[in-house]
Design a protein around this motif. Sequence first.
Motif, PDB file in Angstrom:
ATOM      1  N   ALA A   1      -2.142  -1.218   1.854  1.00 30.55           N
ATOM      2  CA  ALA A   1      -1.361   0.113   2.887  1.00 30.55           C
ATOM      3  C   ALA A   1      -0.760   1.204   3.405  1.00 30.55           C
ATOM      4  O   ALA A   1       0.512   0.888   3.167  1.00 30.55           O
ATOM      5  N   ASN A   2      -0.636   2.149   3.004  1.00 25.67           N
ATOM      6  CA  ASN A   2       0.095   3.375   2.953  1.00 25.67           C
ATOM      7  C   ASN A   2       0.422   3.725   3.989  1.00 25.67           C
ATOM      8  O   ASN A   2      -0.447   4.567   4.845  1.00 25.67           O
ATOM      9  N   LEU A   3       1.781   3.531   5.040  1.00 23.79           N
ATOM     10  CA  LEU A   3       1.881   3.857   6.485  1.00 23.79           C
ATOM     11  C   LEU A   3       1.954   5.341   6.570  1.00 23.79           C
ATOM     12  O   LEU A   3       1.959   5.728   7.879  1.00 23.79           O
ATOM     13  N   ARG A   4       2.658   6.274   5.776  1.00 24.82           N
ATOM     14  CA  ARG A   4       3.108   7.400   5.384  1.00 24.82           C
ATOM     15  C   ARG A   4       2.068   8.185   5.717  1.00 24.82           C
ATOM     16  O   ARG A   4       1.989   9.087   6.065  1.00 24.82           O
ATOM     17  N   VAL A   5       1.169   8.361   4.701  1.00 21.59           N
ATOM     18  CA  VAL A   5      -0.415   8.685   4.433  1.00 21.59           C
ATOM     19  C   VAL A   5      -1.308   7.982   4.809  1.00 21.59           C
ATOM     20  O   VAL A   5      -2.521   8.852   4.507  1.00 21.59           O
ATOM     21  N   SER A   6      -0.952   7.043   4.990  1.00 19.32           N
ATOM     22  CA  SER A   6      -3.104   6.434   5.911  1.00 19.32           C
ATOM     23  C   SER A   6      -3.900   6.543   4.126  1.00 19.32           C
ATOM     24  O   SER A   6      -5.255   6.614   4.598  1.00 19.32           O
ATOM     25  N   THR A   7      -3.350   5.665   3.423  1.00 18.37           N
ATOM     26  CA  THR A   7      -4.248   5.604   2.464  1.00 18.37           C
ATOM     27  C   THR A   7      -4.172   3.976   1.902  1.00 18.37           C
ATOM     28  O   THR A   7      -3.389   3.814   2.514  1.00 18.37           O
TER      29      THR A   7
END
Length: 221
Positions: free
Chosen positions: A17-23
């Motif tokens: 889960a990428n916390l910067r871009v919510s992907t």
Amino acid sequence: ATSLSVLIASRTSVVQANLRVSTYSTLPLPPFRSLTAIDVDVRRSHVFFSDTVLKKIFRCTINGTNLTEVVATGIDVVEDIAVDWLAGNLYWTDYGLETIEVVSLAAGHRMVLFSENITNPRAIEVDPREGVRYLFWSDWGQNPRIERSSLDGTGRTTLVTQKLSWPNALTVDYPNRRLYFADARMDFVEFCNYDGSGRHQVFANDHFLRHPHSLTIYEDW
């Protein structure tokens, strides 16, 4: 930067889960049966995880390649794992065998650290830095508690026993030398110092926090 991610053991796969871009994406691994525990060795770019049905602990690179079996025999229900990135050792709690064990990732030497006065070991964390070198774990059995020892298993001591029911999750705040913990029955997150002092409640709400299973911390996240 867009590389701040959390890796999640999601039963049959490892999710990033990428916390910067919510992907969200899934590491390119074969399907598993019941992934439970996960930890990352950032220094070596390795991910470790356990499958409680296959009864094995695996390792792959942080992008999902080079899948290998780290521990393939002699384990039952591995609830949590913690990697010592300095010494290259892997620790785990085994709910089924009621043990806490460690293995050298380079040499393969394996040792049971604790098998007495252990009933339902759950979460495990390490701080392997020079001058600290602590192992922390929780037990939600007959006498719920959070304990600490040195990384070699010596100096075992109890940190928290009061107002605990199912201490299900631990994580370490390295800069401040604090241990965060969550209770899955009482639905709270708290922290204490490495010696058990300074206990403080961070969050408690059974509407938003229901049966917390795991914790991690990064800077002010």
